[in-house]
Write an enzyme that holds these catalytic residues in place. Structure first.
Site, PDB file in Angstrom:
ATOM      1  N   ASP A  13     153.441  49.675  32.787  1.00 48.48           N
ATOM      2  CA  ASP A  13     152.122  49.365  33.345  1.00 48.48           C
ATOM      3  C   ASP A  13     151.108  50.494  33.146  1.00 48.48           C
ATOM      4  O   ASP A  13     150.213  50.679  33.967  1.00 48.48           O
ATOM      5  CB  ASP A  13     152.216  49.032  34.853  1.00 48.48           C
ATOM      6  CG  ASP A  13     153.229  47.943  35.118  1.00 48.48           C
ATOM      7  OD1 ASP A  13     153.216  46.952  34.376  1.00 48.48           O
ATOM      8  OD2 ASP A  13     154.046  48.103  36.043  1.00 48.48           O
ATOM      9  N   HIS A  41     151.264  42.344  29.580  1.00 45.66           N
ATOM     10  CA  HIS A  41     150.214  43.153  28.967  1.00 45.66           C
ATOM     11  C   HIS A  41     148.866  42.471  29.173  1.00 45.66           C
ATOM     12  O   HIS A  41     148.648  41.355  28.716  1.00 45.66           O
ATOM     13  CB  HIS A  41     150.499  43.341  27.462  1.00 45.66           C
ATOM     14  CG  HIS A  41     151.734  44.160  27.206  1.00 45.66           C
ATOM     15  ND1 HIS A  41     152.466  44.086  26.062  1.00 45.66           N
ATOM     16  CD2 HIS A  41     152.355  45.079  27.976  1.00 45.66           C
ATOM     17  CE1 HIS A  41     153.487  44.933  26.132  1.00 45.66           C
ATOM     18  NE2 HIS A  41     153.440  45.537  27.298  1.00 45.66           N
TER      19      HIS A  41
HETATM   20  P1  IMP Z   1     164.119  43.749  34.614  1.00 50.22           P
HETATM   21  O1  IMP Z   1     163.497  44.330  33.387  1.00 50.22           O
HETATM   22  O2  IMP Z   1     163.530  42.447  35.046  1.00 50.22           O
HETATM   23  O3  IMP Z   1     165.612  43.722  34.523  1.00 50.22           O
HETATM   24  O4  IMP Z   1     163.788  44.760  35.827  1.00 50.22           O
HETATM   25  C1  IMP Z   1     164.303  46.081  35.884  1.00 50.22           C
HETATM   26  C2  IMP Z   1     163.253  47.052  36.408  1.00 50.22           C
HETATM   27  O5  IMP Z   1     162.231  47.195  35.428  1.00 50.22           O
HETATM   28  C3  IMP Z   1     162.550  46.606  37.690  1.00 50.22           C
HETATM   29  O6  IMP Z   1     162.241  47.763  38.438  1.00 50.22           O
HETATM   30  C4  IMP Z   1     161.262  45.970  37.174  1.00 50.22           C
HETATM   31  O7  IMP Z   1     160.243  45.999  38.134  1.00 50.22           O
HETATM   32  C5  IMP Z   1     160.965  46.909  36.017  1.00 50.22           C
HETATM   33  N1  IMP Z   1     160.142  46.286  34.971  1.00 50.22           N
HETATM   34  C6  IMP Z   1     160.516  45.368  34.060  1.00 50.22           C
HETATM   35  N2  IMP Z   1     159.489  45.056  33.250  1.00 50.22           N
HETATM   36  C7  IMP Z   1     158.457  45.821  33.634  1.00 50.22           C
HETATM   37  C8  IMP Z   1     157.119  45.986  33.150  1.00 50.22           C
HETATM   38  O8  IMP Z   1     156.684  45.386  32.161  1.00 50.22           O
HETATM   39  N3  IMP Z   1     156.337  46.887  33.835  1.00 50.22           N
HETATM   40  C9  IMP Z   1     156.807  47.601  34.876  1.00 50.22           C
HETATM   41  N4  IMP Z   1     158.041  47.478  35.360  1.00 50.22           N
HETATM   42  C10 IMP Z   1     158.864  46.602  34.737  1.00 50.22           C
END
Ligand code: IMP
Length: 428
Positions: A13, A41
């Protein structure tokens, strides 16, 4: 224009959407190498807000081609929805989207397995986006995964699906039939986009086309180099561009890190400079810090030079794009974390052990705020002296140039720092 990787150096982010969109003007192809529709994005063009999850932001610039690499995991209904929505808003996909035959498919049982994260406790509770990302990568590493190309081979797909459903106690014939026919149909629908991405990209590079390698999430969410286990399940770092697209490291000529002027994180896990006070709330409000994918409020805190230096080293970042500078306009005092105190010892590097990270107290330097509106400023000279000081201090602490500074979400709200590596890469 050089072929460069653009990635996040914090917890995701950082504002990569806008930066990739800006740079994509100068390239022919934008290639995404990892993650899935957990990413969000956001790009603002002429007051229109577009949020992309899977398709590289290059799709918003006519004529540019977009690639989804083998390192990405794909939820096909989510992909088709994104294509449909973009088509409705006038985006033309003809000969512009290329999807790797080797990318793994997120199946419905992966999404259901990811929901279990919500019920988990302690180290098991990551706070995922519940999109099935982790379980799909788990199957990939367990050599059970289903690849996009498998959907074009009924026999192979049937065999793989059968094993996967049996492993989960879901082997009722009716259920098998339903999933089988649905995914064979999905395969048919996306077939025009499916290619051998490594072959396609290397040919394009050989013929002089310029490629931007786009990372999702951020370095601190990388499965190897982030705050494990509070990470995503892929390599968001620069090396992921090679493995996730099938290009050699000799093809990459530079790495641009995207960094926010402060720090945010969604989901659980350690975050040394987190502010759980009114200041944190103010940053959240002023920066509109709510997840682009899940809408969850982001945790907010001060800029952490240890996090950023850790990321710069791992990725070989040579230039930084600093975003959301204007969000700090109303701060009287601004803090920069320059070290951690851990059991009376001063740490100057980000620790590997998360329980150590959890016990670290940030050591801050304080700088006066500028209390002036910097939104939309597009030249360094027009910035207040106190703002320049803050930026200079970040450059000193990180040892890396600020090639670009973003002062608002629109394309034109940007400062390009002339005579930098960044402008050399872009030939501007
Ligand atoms: P997952 O990718 O859904 O398995 O989540 C694992 C961790 O990555 C969690 O803390 C999510 O909030 C974080 N996360 C996954 N994708 C993003 C993103 O695009 N931006 C920020 N955090 C992310």
């Amino acid at each position: 224009m050089a072929n460069i990787v653009v990635l996040g150096v914090q917890w995701g982010d950082e504002g990569k959407g806008k930066i990739v969109d800006l740079i994509s003007e100068h390239v022919d192809i934008v290639a995404r190498y990892q993650g899935g529709h957990n990413a969000g994005h956001t790009v603002i063009i002429d007051d229109q807000r577009v949020v992309l999850h899977l398709i590289p932001t290059g799709i918003l610039r006519s004529g540019k081609k977009c690639v989804i690499g083998n390192g990405v995991v794909i939820d096909i209904p989510a992909l088709m929805q994104e294509v449909n929505d973009l088509e409705k808003s006038g985006v033309n996909f003809e000969k512009r989207l290329f999807i790797s035959d080797r990318a793994h498919v997120i199946m419905p049982y992966h999404c259901r397995a990811d929901q279990a994260d919500k019920q988990a406790s302690g180290l098991q509770h990551i706070g995922t986006t519940c999109r099935g990302i982790g379980p799909a990568y788990t199957d990939k590493m367990a050599r059970l995964g289903i690849k996009i190309g498998d959907l074009l081979d009924e026999e192979l797909f049937a065999e793989k699906l059968k094993i996967n459903l049996e492993n989960r106690g879901l082997n009722q014939p009716k259920h098998f039939k339903q999933v089988f026919s649905q995914y064979i149909e999905y395969g048919r629908k996306i077939k025009p986009y499916i290619v051998d991405v490594s072959y396609y990209l290397n040919q394009a590079l050989d013929s002089g086309e310029r490629v931007l390698f786009e990372g999702a999430q951020g370095t601190m969410l990388d499965v190897d180099h982030g705050t494990y286990p509070y990470v995503t399940s892929s390599n968001a770092t620069a090396g992921g561009a090679c493995t996730g697209l099938g290009v050699g490291p000799t093809r990459i000529e530079g790495v641009l890190g995207v960094v926010k002027a402060y720090t945010t994180r969604v989901g659980n896990g350690p975050f040394p400079t987190e502010l759980d006070d009114a200041m944190g709330e103010e940053l959240r409000l002023l920066g509109d810090e709510y997840g682009a994918t899940t809408g969850r409020p982001r945790r907010c805190g001060w800029f952490d030079a240890l996090v950023v230096k850790h990321a710069l080293r791992i990725n070989g970042v040579e230039s930084l794009a600093l975003t959301k500078l204007d969000v700090l306009d109303k701060c009287r005092q601004i803090k920069l974390c320059v070290g951690y105190e851990w059991r009376n010892v001063r740490l100057t590097q980000f620790p590997a052990n998360i329980s150590t990270v959890q016990q670290c107290k940030p050591i801050y330097e304080e700088l006066p705020g500028w209390l002036t509106d910097t939104r939309g400023i597009s030249s360094l000279e027009a910035l207040p002296a106190a703002t320049r000081k803050y930026l200079d201090r970040i450059q000193e602490l990180t040892g890396v140039e600020l090639g670009l500074i973003s002062t608002g979400p629109r394309r034109e709200e940007t400062i390009i720092n002339k005579n930098t590596k960044f402008t050399n890469w872009l030939n501007i």
